[in-house]
Design a protein around this motif. Structure first.
Motif, PDB file in Angstrom:
ATOM      1  N   TYR A 162       0.840  -1.084  -0.017  1.00  0.00           N
ATOM      2  CA  TYR A 162      -0.098  -0.180  -0.040  1.00  0.00           C
ATOM      3  C   TYR A 162       0.893   1.218   0.014  1.00  0.00           C
ATOM      4  O   TYR A 162       1.521   1.503   0.811  1.00  0.00           O
ATOM      5  CB  TYR A 162      -0.986   0.009   1.254  1.00  0.00           C
ATOM      6  N   HIS A 185      -7.421   1.828   5.907  1.00  0.00           N
ATOM      7  CA  HIS A 185      -7.275   2.046   4.453  1.00  0.00           C
ATOM      8  C   HIS A 185      -8.650   2.848   3.867  1.00  0.00           C
ATOM      9  O   HIS A 185      -8.452   3.871   3.002  1.00  0.00           O
ATOM     10  CB  HIS A 185      -7.055   0.688   3.564  1.00  0.00           C
ATOM     11  N   LEU A 285      -7.867  -3.958  -3.147  1.00  0.00           N
ATOM     12  CA  LEU A 285      -6.748  -3.920  -2.128  1.00  0.00           C
ATOM     13  C   LEU A 285      -7.004  -5.072  -1.118  1.00  0.00           C
ATOM     14  O   LEU A 285      -8.116  -5.048  -0.154  1.00  0.00           O
ATOM     15  CB  LEU A 285      -6.805  -2.525  -1.429  1.00  0.00           C
TER      16      LEU A 285
END
Length: 358
Positions: A162, A185, A285
């Protein structure tokens, strides 16, 4: 001639757990490079922290506990945690003269002669009487497999990769995972992304109220019981739930933390569920956690049928020469400190005829 170097103890890893162990070895009379050696895979001090994304500032870090013998003071909460903790670890290694060798990749630990272990590395082989394995989890990100995953035309990345929220500006992002990283996130991405969707296998559990010592002990006890049974350890967060603070409450109100059930397959354009619902996405993700980085221990055959290594305290039940620090119940920063001390105490008992308290 033997082409290996002999020491009493090899410590693998120089994160919180490894440095704590090295500190207690040094404090109880072991000399670096003569009696013990610390081998670290990373290119610089800082353990896994050095790889964290810049937007994870020190003020956002939950429960970072100082290493033994040296407090972390006056840290700017607005600075990236990767910088703050890397500088702290650098100072710690220098202050206590721990002489960490890096970057060194440990490839395998095998049985040697005369009851010793052989640690095969990119920097040669070490012969040791005891081993502290403090390799953590960062190098083993867990990627779940779903049908159609290889067909996705967008980008897939894991928390370990990330880069920060700015990289997702204008993109439709699916975040997978019900842990702390997933929620962090999502809250970071929301102001930048065109759209975010949160999917988890299980309904997330949010924890009301402060994280008391009693709650912490209960959580650690549950994780500890798993490793006693030889099962792969779960994270402490998985049994404590997610903290419900003001930022999280606001994200729930705003719809950012609106959890959807796990999708059933991945398509070239996005993800879909069995009921026919389809969601277009540019990025998936995977905030799906990590597994213990212990593959180098495979030649010792320590794994139980359940898939984990059975551990009592920090000692591998199948081999008392091997201690796992930062594994299972000692995976927190304060847990790693305590486990480092306990491991050294047991190792001294193993290496000497009379127990010596650490």
């Amino acid at each position: 001639m033997n082409n290996f170097r002999e020491v009493e103890v090899v410590v693998i890893g120089a994160g919180q757990a490894g440095l704590s162990s090295a500190y207690h070895l040094r404090r109880t009379g072991f000399e670096p490079e003569r009696d013990f050696v610390v081998l670290d895979h990373s290119p610089a001090p800082g353990g896994a922290w050095q790889f964290r994304w810049p937007s994870l500032t020190y003020g956002k870090v939950h429960g970072m506990h100082a290493l033994p013998g040296m407090e972390l003071t006056d840290a700017d909460p607005q600075r990236p945690s990767s910088e703050v903790i890397s500088e702290y670890f650098t100072s710690y290694e220098r202050t206590f003269d721990l002489r960490v060798r890096r970057p060194v990749d440990v490839r395998a630990v095998r049985e040697g002669d005369d009851g010793r272990l052989l640690v095969e590395t990119s920097d040669g082989t070490w012969s040791t009487r005891a081993l502290v394995n403090a390799t953590g989890t960062w190098n083993r990100p867990f990627w779940p497999r779903y049908p159609g995953q290889e067909t996705f035309r967008g980008r897939q990345l894991h928390t370990a990769q990330y880069p920060g929220p700015e990289a997702f500006a204008g993109l439709r992002v699916v975040v997978v995972g019900g842990g702390a990283s997933g929620t962090q996130h999502l809250m970071e991405l929301a102001p930048y992304a065109a759209a975010t969707t949160w999917v988890t296998r299980r309904e997330p559990v949010f924890r009301e109220g402060p994280f008391s010592e009693d709650v912490g002990r209960e959580a650690v006890a549950l994780v500890e019981e798993r490793v006693r049974q030889g099962l792969p350890p779960k994270s402490v967060v998985s049994v404590t739930g997610l903290p419900l603070n003001d930022a999280v409450r606001q994200a729930i109100t705003d719809g950012v933390l609106d959890r959807q059930p796990m999708f059933d397959r991945i398509t070239p354009e996005g993800v879909e569920w069995k009921d026919g619902r389809h969601l277009e996405a540019d990025v998936i993700l995977w905030a799906t956690g990590f597994r213990a980085a212990i593959d180098h221990l495979a030649p010792l055959k320590l794994r139980e049928p359940g898939g984990g290594i059975r551990v009592e305290g920090t000692r591998a039940v199948a081999d008392p020469r091997v201690h796992l620090v930062g594994y299972g119940p000692s995976a927190s920063t304060i847990g790693a400190n305590r486990a480092g001390r306990a491991a050294v105490r047991d190792i001294r008992r193993l290496l000497t005829t009379e127990p010596v308290a650490a």
